[in-house]
Design a protein around this motif. Structure first.
Motif, PDB file in Angstrom:
ATOM      1  N   ALA A  34       0.807  -1.162   0.108  1.00  0.00           N
ATOM      2  CA  ALA A  34      -0.016  -0.175  -0.043  1.00  0.00           C
ATOM      3  C   ALA A  34       1.065   1.310   0.044  1.00  0.00           C
ATOM      4  CB  ALA A  34      -0.984   0.017   1.196  1.00  0.00           C
ATOM      5  N   ARG A  35       1.806   1.368   0.894  1.00  0.00           N
ATOM      6  CA  ARG A  35       2.803   2.483   0.860  1.00  0.00           C
ATOM      7  C   ARG A  35       3.467   2.685  -0.477  1.00  0.00           C
ATOM      8  NH1 ARG A  35       4.234   0.635   6.334  1.00  0.00           N
ATOM      9  NH2 ARG A  35       3.014   1.542   7.953  1.00  0.00           N
ATOM     10  N   GLY A  36       3.742   1.566  -1.060  1.00  0.00           N
ATOM     11  CA  GLY A  36       4.470   1.773  -2.313  1.00  0.00           C
ATOM     12  C   GLY A  36       3.426   1.868  -3.398  1.00  0.00           C
ATOM     13  N   ASN A  37       2.208   2.131  -3.346  1.00  0.00           N
ATOM     14  CA  ASN A  37       1.192   2.500  -4.254  1.00  0.00           C
ATOM     15  C   ASN A  37       1.439   1.131  -5.390  1.00  0.00           C
ATOM     16  OD1 ASN A  37       0.690   4.983  -3.343  1.00  0.00           O
ATOM     17  ND2 ASN A  37       2.667   5.595  -4.269  1.00  0.00           N
ATOM     18  N   TYR A  38       1.399   0.092  -4.846  1.00  0.00           N
ATOM     19  CA  TYR A  38       1.368  -1.260  -5.790  1.00  0.00           C
ATOM     20  C   TYR A  38       0.089  -1.621  -6.328  1.00  0.00           C
ATOM     21  CZ  TYR A  38       1.783  -6.114  -7.006  1.00  0.00           C
ATOM     22  OH  TYR A  38       1.976  -7.258  -7.708  1.00  0.00           O
ATOM     23  N   TRP A  39      -0.934  -1.151  -5.710  1.00  0.00           N
ATOM     24  CA  TRP A  39      -2.233  -1.312  -6.483  1.00  0.00           C
ATOM     25  C   TRP A  39      -2.788  -0.314  -7.360  1.00  0.00           C
ATOM     26  CZ3 TRP A  39      -1.991  -3.052  -0.983  1.00  0.00           C
ATOM     27  CH2 TRP A  39      -1.938  -4.722  -0.932  1.00  0.00           C
ATOM     28  N   ASP A  40      -1.935   0.666  -7.577  1.00  0.00           N
ATOM     29  CA  ASP A  40      -2.463   1.818  -8.516  1.00  0.00           C
ATOM     30  C   ASP A  40      -2.427   1.168  -9.794  1.00  0.00           C
ATOM     31  OD1 ASP A  40      -2.217   3.616  -6.583  1.00  0.00           O
ATOM     32  OD2 ASP A  40      -0.872   4.884  -7.414  1.00  0.00           O
ATOM     33  N   GLY A  41      -3.802   1.294 -10.481  1.00  0.00           N
ATOM     34  CA  GLY A  41      -3.851   0.600 -11.853  1.00  0.00           C
ATOM     35  C   GLY A  41      -4.140  -0.750 -11.460  1.00  0.00           C
ATOM     36  N   ALA A  42      -4.468  -1.218 -10.418  1.00  0.00           N
ATOM     37  CA  ALA A  42      -4.922  -2.714 -10.322  1.00  0.00           C
ATOM     38  C   ALA A  42      -6.523  -2.778 -10.632  1.00  0.00           C
ATOM     39  CB  ALA A  42      -4.546  -3.218  -8.857  1.00  0.00           C
ATOM     40  N   THR A  43      -6.878  -4.016 -10.559  1.00  0.00           N
ATOM     41  CA  THR A  43      -8.169  -4.312 -10.794  1.00  0.00           C
ATOM     42  C   THR A  43      -8.807  -5.348 -10.130  1.00  0.00           C
ATOM     43  OG1 THR A  43      -7.699  -5.884 -12.568  1.00  0.00           O
ATOM     44  CG2 THR A  43      -8.052  -3.454 -13.467  1.00  0.00           C
ATOM     45  N   ILE A  44     -10.404  -5.330 -10.099  1.00  0.00           N
ATOM     46  CA  ILE A  44     -10.992  -6.406  -9.414  1.00  0.00           C
ATOM     47  C   ILE A  44     -11.069  -7.360 -10.888  1.00  0.00           C
ATOM     48  CG2 ILE A  44     -13.047  -7.468  -8.611  1.00  0.00           C
ATOM     49  CD1 ILE A  44     -13.286  -4.362  -6.867  1.00  0.00           C
ATOM     50  N   TYR A  45     -10.760  -8.463 -11.031  1.00  0.00           N
ATOM     51  CA  TYR A  45     -10.778  -9.353 -12.221  1.00  0.00           C
ATOM     52  C   TYR A  45     -11.659 -10.602 -11.682  1.00  0.00           C
ATOM     53  CZ  TYR A  45      -6.653 -11.439  -9.728  1.00  0.00           C
ATOM     54  OH  TYR A  45      -6.056 -11.751  -8.666  1.00  0.00           O
ATOM     55  N   ARG A  46     -12.003 -10.795 -10.782  1.00  0.00           N
ATOM     56  CA  ARG A  46     -12.581 -12.332 -10.501  1.00  0.00           C
ATOM     57  C   ARG A  46     -14.026 -11.976  -9.435  1.00  0.00           C
ATOM     58  NH1 ARG A  46     -10.101 -17.134  -6.812  1.00  0.00           N
ATOM     59  NH2 ARG A  46     -11.982 -18.876  -7.564  1.00  0.00           N
ATOM     60  N   VAL A  47     -15.001 -12.482  -9.896  1.00  0.00           N
ATOM     61  CA  VAL A  47     -16.144 -12.767  -8.745  1.00  0.00           C
ATOM     62  C   VAL A  47     -16.828 -13.923  -9.184  1.00  0.00           C
ATOM     63  CG1 VAL A  47     -18.260 -11.465  -7.945  1.00  0.00           C
ATOM     64  CG2 VAL A  47     -16.285  -9.939  -9.175  1.00  0.00           C
ATOM     65  N   GLN A  48     -16.468 -14.655  -8.355  1.00  0.00           N
ATOM     66  CA  GLN A  48     -17.239 -16.004  -8.454  1.00  0.00           C
ATOM     67  C   GLN A  48     -18.365 -16.166  -7.446  1.00  0.00           C
ATOM     68  OE1 GLN A  48     -14.755 -19.335  -7.790  1.00  0.00           O
ATOM     69  NE2 GLN A  48     -15.941 -21.097  -8.251  1.00  0.00           N
ATOM     70  N   ASP A  49     -19.533 -16.481  -7.881  1.00  0.00           N
ATOM     71  CA  ASP A  49     -20.786 -16.502  -7.034  1.00  0.00           C
ATOM     72  C   ASP A  49     -20.830 -17.448  -5.941  1.00  0.00           C
ATOM     73  OD1 ASP A  49     -23.520 -15.028  -6.851  1.00  0.00           O
ATOM     74  OD2 ASP A  49     -24.280 -17.219  -6.999  1.00  0.00           O
ATOM     75  N   ALA A  50     -20.975 -16.955  -4.710  1.00  0.00           N
ATOM     76  CA  ALA A  50     -21.090 -17.707  -3.440  1.00  0.00           C
ATOM     77  C   ALA A  50     -19.704 -17.838  -2.970  1.00  0.00           C
ATOM     78  CB  ALA A  50     -22.015 -18.900  -3.580  1.00  0.00           C
ATOM     79  N   TYR A  51     -18.655 -17.376  -3.632  1.00  0.00           N
ATOM     80  CA  TYR A  51     -17.434 -17.622  -3.497  1.00  0.00           C
ATOM     81  C   TYR A  51     -16.414 -16.367  -2.855  1.00  0.00           C
ATOM     82  CZ  TYR A  51     -13.874 -21.043  -3.025  1.00  0.00           C
ATOM     83  OH  TYR A  51     -12.793 -21.914  -2.795  1.00  0.00           O
ATOM     84  N   VAL A  52     -15.865 -15.854  -4.116  1.00  0.00           N
ATOM     85  CA  VAL A  52     -14.975 -14.867  -3.541  1.00  0.00           C
ATOM     86  C   VAL A  52     -15.180 -13.660  -4.800  1.00  0.00           C
ATOM     87  CG1 VAL A  52     -13.365 -16.283  -2.671  1.00  0.00           C
ATOM     88  CG2 VAL A  52     -13.135 -15.840  -5.069  1.00  0.00           C
TER      89      VAL A  52
END
Lengths: 291, 291
Positions: free
Chosen positions: B74-92
């Motif tokens: 987080a401090r290194g801004n690692y997730w800048d430009g990252a995405t949510i790429y997976r949504v499995q129903d009833a899971y994650v």
């Protein structure tokens, strides 16, 4: 990209031992004889105006009067023009007729009995085989997850993910079946307090991914958010050419016993420590579209 | 319109007995002294490009190396430009950095130890007091739902709705923390097989209502469906004026004991038969926005 459950066959090299079976492997390998067709009178097909479809299996052996009501409501086109008007996160998606002036079709029992439990006696049960947090015992009857007490002679359909129940006001009201909800999280604390009438067997994601309502209890704030229902029909009322068919795994079969055992003891590559136990709602009895 | 849980005060007439308390009543009446502030270094704030916010509480006492990694990312801004790429129903719901070429910021341990359990010894536990399907015991430690074995001297954070874990490949890989998932259903069978690092304490509905992915395991079919993340920051890195604060109920307090008891024994107007039991994941330790 990493995946939580990355399946790979590439690791199978040389004289490596055979890969441990997964619950899905058991389902895929189950012989034709263990699959039982859902009667078309127990299949309720809800088409939303956005084009998506949700299919429910009804459980007349647990809530006969409520299920009879639901069939009469469907045959009478009661839900034409109805909407999904409540989505409470981690709780329920609820739908029904908003027009309170709309009368019930013939045959609907206005005040059904409280079909929250049924006698245990006479049920052929496959026990879960692990502790349950809500009832003396848990298990499966004819494709349904149930909680039960042989001593108390009661059994109830469990509130698991996808279970469909009858919306009601405060007790002793039981609801007619005109307003239904699907659980989008296990809600076992509602067991034996509400009539569970079935479960979603296809299209659950069309409900679970709906926007959550921002009012108390997840009601949508204004009608523009309501999700319109095009029609709700029994498969038995549909023309044969368009009638969907589903089959579920016999929960008394050897295949289901293997499936249950593997749900409680995962040994495939991803797992390090099998749990040695499993929750009732984490063993969804397999069901699939037929043909 | 009927509601599943319609609350009404209108029934209180004459010399009616006082209304039975609900779990929410206990939370609302809890004294200030039972609320403990979440340290700002344990608060991870994820802002999506669509304007919605998701807030996580980290659990350094259960997965110290993974949590240190997440703080460094987080401090290194690692997730800048990252995405949510997976949504499995009833899971994650799963997110992270898609650009595999992107290196880790300084301080990130590339191969963390398998922090799937920690020693039980030394933990102050409030026992659930009811059977658990997955472990010898279940209970709560400092606001967290856990499973544990005093005999085996292990404890683990339980995979409940909203738990956040570290995505990984096949064992013995443990993941760095660069890819995380939130459970959108209880997933207790993953307990002790994955590093759980925290839980969503605000904005969970912004994840749970996302469209489900149609590929295997719920991956989105093409990048146009990816949900872009604007930034992920520790609250401790935010300017004081914009820094959110949260507090959670002390699970060793009398208030929590009352809350737990009522979660297992609902007596309010809606209920007919209190369960007399409750599942670990159906007792979410109360947390609230402060100020």
């Amino acid at each position: 990209m990493r995946s939580l459950l990355l399946l790979s066959a590439a690791l199978l090299v040389g004289a490596a031992p055979p890969k441990p079976l997964t619950p899905t492997d058991i389902v895929n390998a189950a012989p034709k004889s263990v699959w039982k067709q859902v009667p078309s009178d127990d299949l309720l097909v809800m088409d939303l105006q956005n084009g998506s479809r949700v299919v429910m299996q009804l459980a007349p052996q647990f809530a006969p009067v409520h299920v009879a009501n639901i069939r009469a409501l469907a045959r009478g086109n009661y839900w034409d023009g109805a909407t999904i008007y409540r989505v409470q996160d981690a709780y329920v998606v609820q739908w029904g007729q908003n027009d309170s002036e709309k009368g019930f079709p013939a045959g609907v029992v206005a005040k059904p009995p409280a079909e929250y439990t049924r006698p245990f006696k006479g049920l052929a049960v496959k026990p879960l085989g692990h502790d349950d947090s809500y009832a003396p015992h848990a298990g499966f009857v004819d494709g349904w997850p149930i909680a039960y007490s042989p001593k108390g002679n009661w059994a109830n359909l469990a509130h698991c993910y996808g279970s469909v129940g009858v919306g009601r006001d405060l007790s002793p009201d039981t609801g007619t079946g005109g307003e239904l909800y699907a659980a989008i999280n296990p809600l076992r604390h509602l067991d034996r307090n509400i009539a569970v009438v079935g479960r979603i067997i296809d299209g659950m994601a069309n409900l679970s991914s709906l926007p959550r309502g921002t009012e108390a209890l997840g009601f949508y704030k204004d009608k523009s958010m309501y999700v319109p229902i095009a029609k709700v029909r029994l498969a038995s009322s549909m023309r044969e050419a368009e009638r969907p068919a589903y089959e579920y795994m016999d929960t008394q079969s050897a295949s289901f016993a293997k499936y249950l055992k593997l749900r409680a003891n995962r040994h495939d590559d991803f797992y390090i420590r099998p749990a040695g136990g499993v929750d009732l709602c984490n063993v969804s009895p397999p069901v699939r579209r037929k043909g």
